[in-house]
Design a protein around this motif. Structure first.
Motif, PDB file in Angstrom:
ATOM      1  N   LEU A 252       0.836  -1.197   0.000  1.00 56.43           N
ATOM      2  CA  LEU A 252       0.000   0.000   0.000  1.00 56.43           C
ATOM      3  C   LEU A 252       0.877   1.255   0.000  1.00 56.43           C
ATOM      4  O   LEU A 252       1.961   1.257   0.558  1.00 56.43           O
ATOM      5  N   PRO A 253       0.421   2.347  -0.614  1.00 47.81           N
ATOM      6  CA  PRO A 253      -0.879   2.482  -1.265  1.00 47.81           C
ATOM      7  C   PRO A 253      -0.896   1.885  -2.660  1.00 47.81           C
ATOM      8  O   PRO A 253       0.140   1.717  -3.286  1.00 47.81           O
ATOM      9  N   ILE A 254      -2.111   1.587  -3.141  1.00 42.77           N
ATOM     10  CA  ILE A 254      -2.329   1.169  -4.519  1.00 42.77           C
ATOM     11  C   ILE A 254      -3.036   2.307  -5.235  1.00 42.77           C
ATOM     12  O   ILE A 254      -4.064   2.818  -4.764  1.00 42.77           O
ATOM     13  N   LYS A 255      -2.473   2.731  -6.384  1.00 41.04           N
ATOM     14  CA  LYS A 255      -3.025   3.855  -7.152  1.00 41.04           C
ATOM     15  C   LYS A 255      -3.281   3.383  -8.580  1.00 41.04           C
ATOM     16  O   LYS A 255      -2.351   2.954  -9.264  1.00 41.04           O
ATOM     17  N   LEU A 256      -4.546   3.443  -9.011  1.00 37.74           N
ATOM     18  CA  LEU A 256      -4.933   2.931 -10.313  1.00 37.74           C
ATOM     19  C   LEU A 256      -5.723   3.983 -11.092  1.00 37.74           C
ATOM     20  O   LEU A 256      -6.431   4.800 -10.501  1.00 37.74           O
ATOM     21  N   THR A 257      -5.616   3.938 -12.403  1.00 37.36           N
ATOM     22  CA  THR A 257      -6.431   4.798 -13.259  1.00 37.36           C
ATOM     23  C   THR A 257      -6.972   3.972 -14.415  1.00 37.36           C
ATOM     24  O   THR A 257      -6.327   3.010 -14.858  1.00 37.36           O
ATOM     25  N   ALA A 258      -8.161   4.339 -14.879  1.00 38.50           N
ATOM     26  CA  ALA A 258      -8.782   3.590 -15.975  1.00 38.50           C
ATOM     27  C   ALA A 258      -9.715   4.493 -16.770  1.00 38.50           C
ATOM     28  O   ALA A 258     -10.377   5.375 -16.218  1.00 38.50           O
ATOM     29  N   TYR A 259      -9.744   4.243 -18.066  1.00 40.62           N
ATOM     30  CA  TYR A 259     -10.745   4.859 -18.945  1.00 40.62           C
ATOM     31  C   TYR A 259     -11.839   3.828 -19.207  1.00 40.62           C
ATOM     32  O   TYR A 259     -11.564   2.629 -19.317  1.00 40.62           O
ATOM     33  N   SER A 260     -13.071   4.300 -19.308  1.00 41.10           N
ATOM     34  CA  SER A 260     -14.152   3.409 -19.726  1.00 41.10           C
ATOM     35  C   SER A 260     -15.338   4.222 -20.211  1.00 41.10           C
ATOM     36  O   SER A 260     -15.524   5.371 -19.814  1.00 41.10           O
ATOM     37  N   PRO A 261     -16.146   3.623 -21.079  1.00 43.67           N
ATOM     38  CA  PRO A 261     -17.484   4.171 -21.274  1.00 43.67           C
ATOM     39  C   PRO A 261     -18.297   3.879 -20.015  1.00 43.67           C
ATOM     40  O   PRO A 261     -18.010   2.904 -19.301  1.00 43.67           O
ATOM     41  N   CYS A 262     -19.260   4.716 -19.737  1.00 49.96           N
ATOM     42  CA  CYS A 262     -20.103   4.542 -18.554  1.00 49.96           C
ATOM     43  C   CYS A 262     -21.562   4.558 -19.003  1.00 49.96           C
ATOM     44  O   CYS A 262     -21.932   5.311 -19.913  1.00 49.96           O
ATOM     45  N   PHE A 263     -22.369   3.751 -18.356  1.00 50.87           N
ATOM     46  CA  PHE A 263     -23.768   3.605 -18.758  1.00 50.87           C
ATOM     47  C   PHE A 263     -24.681   3.838 -17.557  1.00 50.87           C
ATOM     48  O   PHE A 263     -24.562   3.157 -16.541  1.00 50.87           O
ATOM     49  N   ARG A 264     -25.586   4.804 -17.683  1.00 52.89           N
ATOM     50  CA  ARG A 264     -26.507   5.106 -16.588  1.00 52.89           C
ATOM     51  C   ARG A 264     -27.889   5.394 -17.162  1.00 52.89           C
ATOM     52  O   ARG A 264     -28.030   6.176 -18.094  1.00 52.89           O
ATOM     53  N   ARG A 265     -28.891   4.792 -16.558  1.00 47.51           N
ATOM     54  CA  ARG A 265     -30.249   4.987 -17.044  1.00 47.51           C
ATOM     55  C   ARG A 265     -30.736   6.406 -16.777  1.00 47.51           C
ATOM     56  O   ARG A 265     -31.546   6.936 -17.526  1.00 47.51           O
ATOM     57  N   GLU A 266     -30.253   7.030 -15.705  1.00 46.16           N
ATOM     58  CA  GLU A 266     -30.645   8.394 -15.343  1.00 46.16           C
ATOM     59  C   GLU A 266     -32.169   8.518 -15.310  1.00 46.16           C
ATOM     60  O   GLU A 266     -32.758   9.484 -15.806  1.00 46.16           O
ATOM     61  N   ALA A 267     -32.811   7.535 -14.700  1.00 44.53           N
ATOM     62  CA  ALA A 267     -34.272   7.536 -14.607  1.00 44.53           C
ATOM     63  C   ALA A 267     -34.747   8.763 -13.837  1.00 44.53           C
ATOM     64  O   ALA A 267     -34.192   9.125 -12.798  1.00 44.53           O
ATOM     65  N   GLY A 268     -35.760   9.418 -14.354  1.00 41.32           N
ATOM     66  CA  GLY A 268     -36.328  10.578 -13.685  1.00 41.32           C
ATOM     67  C   GLY A 268     -35.702  11.892 -14.075  1.00 41.32           C
ATOM     68  O   GLY A 268     -36.145  12.952 -13.628  1.00 41.32           O
ATOM     69  N   SER A 269     -34.642  11.876 -14.910  1.00 43.67           N
ATOM     70  CA  SER A 269     -33.990  13.114 -15.346  1.00 43.67           C
ATOM     71  C   SER A 269     -34.745  13.720 -16.526  1.00 43.67           C
ATOM     72  O   SER A 269     -35.100  13.025 -17.461  1.00 43.67           O
ATOM     73  N   TYR A 270     -34.999  15.025 -16.453  1.00 51.03           N
ATOM     74  CA  TYR A 270     -35.696  15.695 -17.539  1.00 51.03           C
ATOM     75  C   TYR A 270     -35.474  17.197 -17.416  1.00 51.03           C
ATOM     76  O   TYR A 270     -34.926  17.679 -16.424  1.00 51.03           O
ATOM     77  N   GLY A 271     -35.863  17.945 -18.446  1.00 52.37           N
ATOM     78  CA  GLY A 271     -35.779  19.402 -18.399  1.00 52.37           C
ATOM     79  C   GLY A 271     -34.504  19.940 -19.009  1.00 52.37           C
ATOM     80  O   GLY A 271     -33.718  19.230 -19.632  1.00 52.37           O
ATOM     81  N   LYS A 272     -34.280  21.240 -18.798  1.00 50.94           N
ATOM     82  CA  LYS A 272     -33.157  21.933 -19.421  1.00 50.94           C
ATOM     83  C   LYS A 272     -31.808  21.414 -18.942  1.00 50.94           C
ATOM     84  O   LYS A 272     -30.811  21.506 -19.653  1.00 50.94           O
ATOM     85  N   ASP A 273     -31.746  20.852 -17.729  1.00 50.52           N
ATOM     86  CA  ASP A 273     -30.471  20.394 -17.186  1.00 50.52           C
ATOM     87  C   ASP A 273     -29.948  19.135 -17.869  1.00 50.52           C
ATOM     88  O   ASP A 273     -28.825  18.713 -17.611  1.00 50.52           O
ATOM     89  N   VAL A 274     -30.750  18.521 -18.731  1.00 51.39           N
ATOM     90  CA  VAL A 274     -30.306  17.298 -19.402  1.00 51.39           C
ATOM     91  C   VAL A 274     -30.014  17.547 -20.879  1.00 51.39           C
ATOM     92  O   VAL A 274     -29.724  16.617 -21.614  1.00 51.39           O
ATOM     93  N   ARG A 275     -30.068  18.795 -21.323  1.00 45.32           N
ATOM     94  CA  ARG A 275     -29.894  19.078 -22.742  1.00 45.32           C
ATOM     95  C   ARG A 275     -28.442  18.881 -23.170  1.00 45.32           C
ATOM     96  O   ARG A 275     -27.512  19.103 -22.401  1.00 45.32           O
ATOM     97  N   GLY A 276     -28.246  18.473 -24.434  1.00 43.69           N
ATOM     98  CA  GLY A 276     -26.901  18.320 -24.964  1.00 43.69           C
ATOM     99  C   GLY A 276     -26.102  17.278 -24.220  1.00 43.69           C
ATOM    100  O   GLY A 276     -26.549  16.147 -24.015  1.00 43.69           O
TER     101      GLY A 276
END
Length: 422
Positions: A252-276
């Protein structure tokens, strides 16, 4: 999850912490304590009967050897009764342990003392602010208009192919996206983080290990046929590398980094804050993860905060850091710092990173420990976005727009191969 011993020894502290979070199921604490007492009693009774069974078995052997068949048969009759009671106790123990685990999974982490009280994002505490030299006039375009003007991102095409929240990056937009990923990974590597390419789907055990399950089950995409989840962040697979692992403290310590696509349903999100690019179902992110000894985790947290500050400043973006209040804190976190960049075109702050210390909460679920002076101790786990691409990209487009086009920050030019989008 919290340890039962910690809950029992610090009941009032736990309740106070849960109240700071505005957690409504406080009765779970008494239920957990009661279930643990029942578990201990059942285990004691089971151990007693198993010991009695073992003793009788030895006696039967002696009696048979000595020719005392009648007494041996009587002892055998006793063992039949014991076997039945042992079976019932084992079943009862299993059911009680299952109820205890289910109850523990429902209880969030206890906030650190530094976490301010509050019910929502309006109560978060601004602890730092950096202003870049940006001269954006009142006619500045939001990133969705810039994306269309320069043919960088096609939101409608993403809707055609998949649905809302799945944009298609094109030309210099795609190149800028890729350049940001590479830049962040390179800077993380220079800071001592080892790069990992993890799976982008995980099993249920991994989801429970880092706390996405059962808390965020409704926000995760699930592959029913294979019983796998698309990852919401690379924190999940990267941290689970060390599930059921006992580390030597010298590792220790262990330090890691990673790139990935991320997937989220974001259920209930709507309106101007979700544009673009503001809120997507699929997006790219570079993550940093640390596994630490308990006495170093808050120094590590500060190092992570400083590292992300340096990334945003190198991109010449105005940003602020918020220490989240109890009511806005994530389920697994003991303390979280959110980084938000300013969008002059949208006149609002956009979150681009969350840096959290989970203390032992994840490690207890993961059974992630380290050996120190002959004793096994739970590790502390931390993670942070370094950085989340969509809103960083949005801020770069909006805040670096000029009459001639969109200027690329100097640090990115070696990656993009161009200085201007026009």
């Amino acid at each position: 999850m919290l340890q039962v011993a910690f809950i029992k020894d610090n009941k009032e502290k736990v309740l106070a912490g849960l109240k700071k979070r505005n957690f409504s199921k406080l009765e779970l604490i008494n239920e957990i304590i009661s279930l643990d007492e029942s578990r201990k009693k059942i285990q004691f009774d089971l151990d007693s009967r198993l010991a009695e069974m073992n003793k009788l078995s030895k006696e039967i052997g002696v009696l048979m050897k000595d020719g005392k068949k009648e007494e041996a048969e009587k002892a055998k009759s006793q063992t039949l009764s014991l076997k039945e009671s042992i079976k019932k106790l084992q079943q009862n123990l299993s059911e009680t342990e299952e109820k205890l685990i289910v109850a523990l999974y429902e209880v969030p982490n206890i906030p650190n003392d530094l976490v301010p009280a509050g019910t929502n994002e309006n109560d978060n505490l601004e602890v730092f602010k950096y202003t870049a030299n940006e001269n954006i006039d009142t006619t500045a375009l939001p990133h969705w208009d810039l994306a269309k003007k320069y043919d960088l991102i096609d939101f409608e095409l993403g809707v055609k192919i998949t649905g809302a929240g799945f944009p298609v990056y094109k030309g210099k937009g795609a190149r800028l996206q890729r350049s940001l990923v590479q830049y962040f990974l390179d800077k993380n590597s220079e800071a001592g983080y080892r790069e990992i390419v993890p799976p982008f789907v995980v099993n249920e055990a991994s989801g429970y290990g880092t706390g996405q399950l059962p808390d965020k089950e409704g926000q995760m995409y699930y592959i029913n046929e294979d019983q796998l989840y698309l990852i919401p962040t690379s924190e999940v697979p990267v941290t689970n590398i060390y599930r059921d692992v006992l580390l030597d403290e010298n590792h220790l310590p262990i330090k890691l980094t990673a790139y990935s696509p991320c997937f989220r349903r974001e259920a209930g999100s709507y309106g101007k804050d979700v544009r673009g690019l503001n809120r997507l179902h699929q997006f790219e992110k570079v993550e940093i993860v640390r596994i630490e000894k308990s006495d170093n985790s808050y120094q590590a947290l500060q190092e992570m905060v400083d590292h992300i500050k340096s990334l945003l400043e190198s991109l010449q973006l105005t940003y602020r850091i918020l220490r989240l209040c109890g009511g806005d804190l994530g389920f697994t976190s003991a303390i979280t710092y959110d980084f938000e960049v300013w969008s002059a075109a949208q006149q609002r702050w956009l979150e681009v990173s969350s840096v959290s210390n989970f203390e032992t909460f994840q490690a207890n679920r993961l059974k992630l420990r380290y050996k120190s002076e002959g004793k096994n101790q739970l590790c502390h786990t931390l993670n942070g976005s370094s950085l989340a691409l969509p809103r960083v990209l949005a801020a770069l487009l909006e805040n670096h727009q000029t009459a001639d086009g969109i200027k690329i920050p100097k640090v990115l030019v070696p990656y993009t191969g161009f200085e201007l989008i026009n």
